[in-house]
Design an enzyme around this catalytic site. Structure first.
Site, PDB file in Angstrom:
ATOM      1  N   CYS A  90     -10.406  -2.722  -5.821  1.00 15.96           N
ATOM      2  CA  CYS A  90      -8.856  -3.883  -5.551  1.00 15.96           C
ATOM      3  C   CYS A  90      -9.792  -4.905  -6.311  1.00 15.96           C
ATOM      4  O   CYS A  90      -9.623  -5.639  -7.703  1.00 15.96           O
ATOM      5  CB  CYS A  90      -8.225  -4.452  -4.849  1.00 15.96           C
ATOM      6  SG  CYS A  90      -7.067  -3.007  -4.309  1.00 15.96           S
ATOM      7  N   ASN A 136       0.547  -1.290   0.193  1.00 15.99           N
ATOM      8  CA  ASN A 136       0.069  -0.081  -0.100  1.00 15.99           C
ATOM      9  C   ASN A 136       0.918   1.089   0.445  1.00 15.99           C
ATOM     10  O   ASN A 136       1.613   1.293   0.786  1.00 15.99           O
ATOM     11  CB  ASN A 136      -1.030   0.087   1.213  1.00 15.99           C
ATOM     12  CG  ASN A 136      -0.629   0.098   2.701  1.00 15.99           C
ATOM     13  OD1 ASN A 136       1.038  -1.425   2.583  1.00 15.99           O
ATOM     14  ND2 ASN A 136      -1.367   0.393   3.964  1.00 15.99           N
ATOM     15  N   CYS A 143      -3.684   0.389  -3.463  1.00 17.53           N
ATOM     16  CA  CYS A 143      -3.699  -0.347  -2.348  1.00 17.53           C
ATOM     17  C   CYS A 143      -2.639  -1.117  -3.043  1.00 17.53           C
ATOM     18  O   CYS A 143      -1.948  -1.305  -3.639  1.00 17.53           O
ATOM     19  CB  CYS A 143      -4.851  -1.066  -2.152  1.00 17.53           C
ATOM     20  SG  CYS A 143      -6.679  -0.368  -2.005  1.00 17.53           S
ATOM     21  N   CYS A 198     -10.562  -4.960  -1.545  1.00 14.04           N
ATOM     22  CA  CYS A 198     -11.462  -3.500  -0.687  1.00 14.04           C
ATOM     23  C   CYS A 198     -12.360  -4.073  -2.588  1.00 14.04           C
ATOM     24  O   CYS A 198     -12.052  -4.393  -3.277  1.00 14.04           O
ATOM     25  CB  CYS A 198     -10.891  -2.436  -0.912  1.00 14.04           C
ATOM     26  SG  CYS A 198     -10.218  -1.850  -2.210  1.00 14.04           S
ATOM     27  N   GLU A 223      -2.922  -4.587  -3.715  1.00 13.36           N
ATOM     28  CA  GLU A 223      -3.490  -5.453  -4.692  1.00 13.36           C
ATOM     29  C   GLU A 223      -3.073  -5.100  -6.480  1.00 13.36           C
ATOM     30  O   GLU A 223      -2.546  -5.453  -6.861  1.00 13.36           O
ATOM     31  CB  GLU A 223      -4.698  -5.981  -4.783  1.00 13.36           C
ATOM     32  CG  GLU A 223      -5.230  -6.990  -3.512  1.00 13.36           C
ATOM     33  CD  GLU A 223      -5.655  -5.857  -1.954  1.00 13.36           C
ATOM     34  OE1 GLU A 223      -4.739  -4.841  -1.802  1.00 13.36           O
ATOM     35  OE2 GLU A 223      -6.120  -6.174  -2.295  1.00 13.36           O
ATOM     36  N   GLU A 280      -0.133   5.104   0.861  1.00 15.02           N
ATOM     37  CA  GLU A 280      -0.848   5.621   1.208  1.00 15.02           C
ATOM     38  C   GLU A 280      -0.784   7.513   0.047  1.00 15.02           C
ATOM     39  O   GLU A 280       0.497   7.895   0.056  1.00 15.02           O
ATOM     40  CB  GLU A 280      -1.007   6.027   2.706  1.00 15.02           C
ATOM     41  CG  GLU A 280      -1.439   4.811   2.911  1.00 15.02           C
ATOM     42  CD  GLU A 280      -1.779   4.534   4.315  1.00 15.02           C
ATOM     43  OE1 GLU A 280      -2.768   3.399   4.736  1.00 15.02           O
ATOM     44  OE2 GLU A 280      -1.434   5.449   5.319  1.00 15.02           O
TER      45      GLU A 280
HETATM   46 ZN   LIG Z   1      -7.916  -2.081  -3.059  1.00 17.45          ZN
END
Ligand SMILES: [Zn+2]
Length: 132
Positions: free
Chosen positions: A91, A43, A54, A88, A56, A45
């Protein structure tokens, strides 16, 4: 259930580089392409939260940059959460773009807890513009 060691190690290595200064949650991911190649992601941010990527999606973007057309056979998401976090929604949509029909998703944590499910169970009705 035996967690694939190469995917776990790739996710672990990527997670070590996570940029998670806002949430404090470090996440790693790894994907295995149908060709067998493995790509990791973490990740990343951002102060503008919507710009956060993210783990993924980071892994998938790396694979596309390296290989062009890809087909994802497996996804592993490594979090510190208990139970382990699944991908999520955003993703899931990105995975759907490249997922092989038999794609599976592993959700695991550092304690070795986890699950493996077909991607189709996570996201049975992805947006597919070709179906319009
Ligand atoms: Zn995600």
């Amino acid at each position: 259930m035996t967690i694939p060691a190469d995917l776990f190690e790739a996710a672990c290595a990527a997670r070590a580089n996570a940029h998670s200064r806002y949430s404090g949650f470090r996440v790693g991911a790894a994907i295995r392409l149908a060709s067998g190649e493995v790509f990791g992601g973490c990740n990343v941010e951002n102060a503008s939260y919507g710009a956060t990527i993210c783990a993924e999606r980071g892994a998938i973007m790396s694979a596309v940059a390296a290989c062009g057309a890809i087909e994802i056979a497996e996804v592993l998401v490594l979090s510190e959460a208990n139970p382990p976090w699944p991908p999520c929604g955003m993703c899931r949509q990105v995975i759907a773009e490249f997922a092989a029909p038999e794609c599976v998703v592993w959700c695991v944590n550092d304690s070795g807890e986890g699950s493996k499910r077909p991607f189709a169970e996570f996201f049975p009705q992805s947006f597919d513009a070709s179906a319009l």
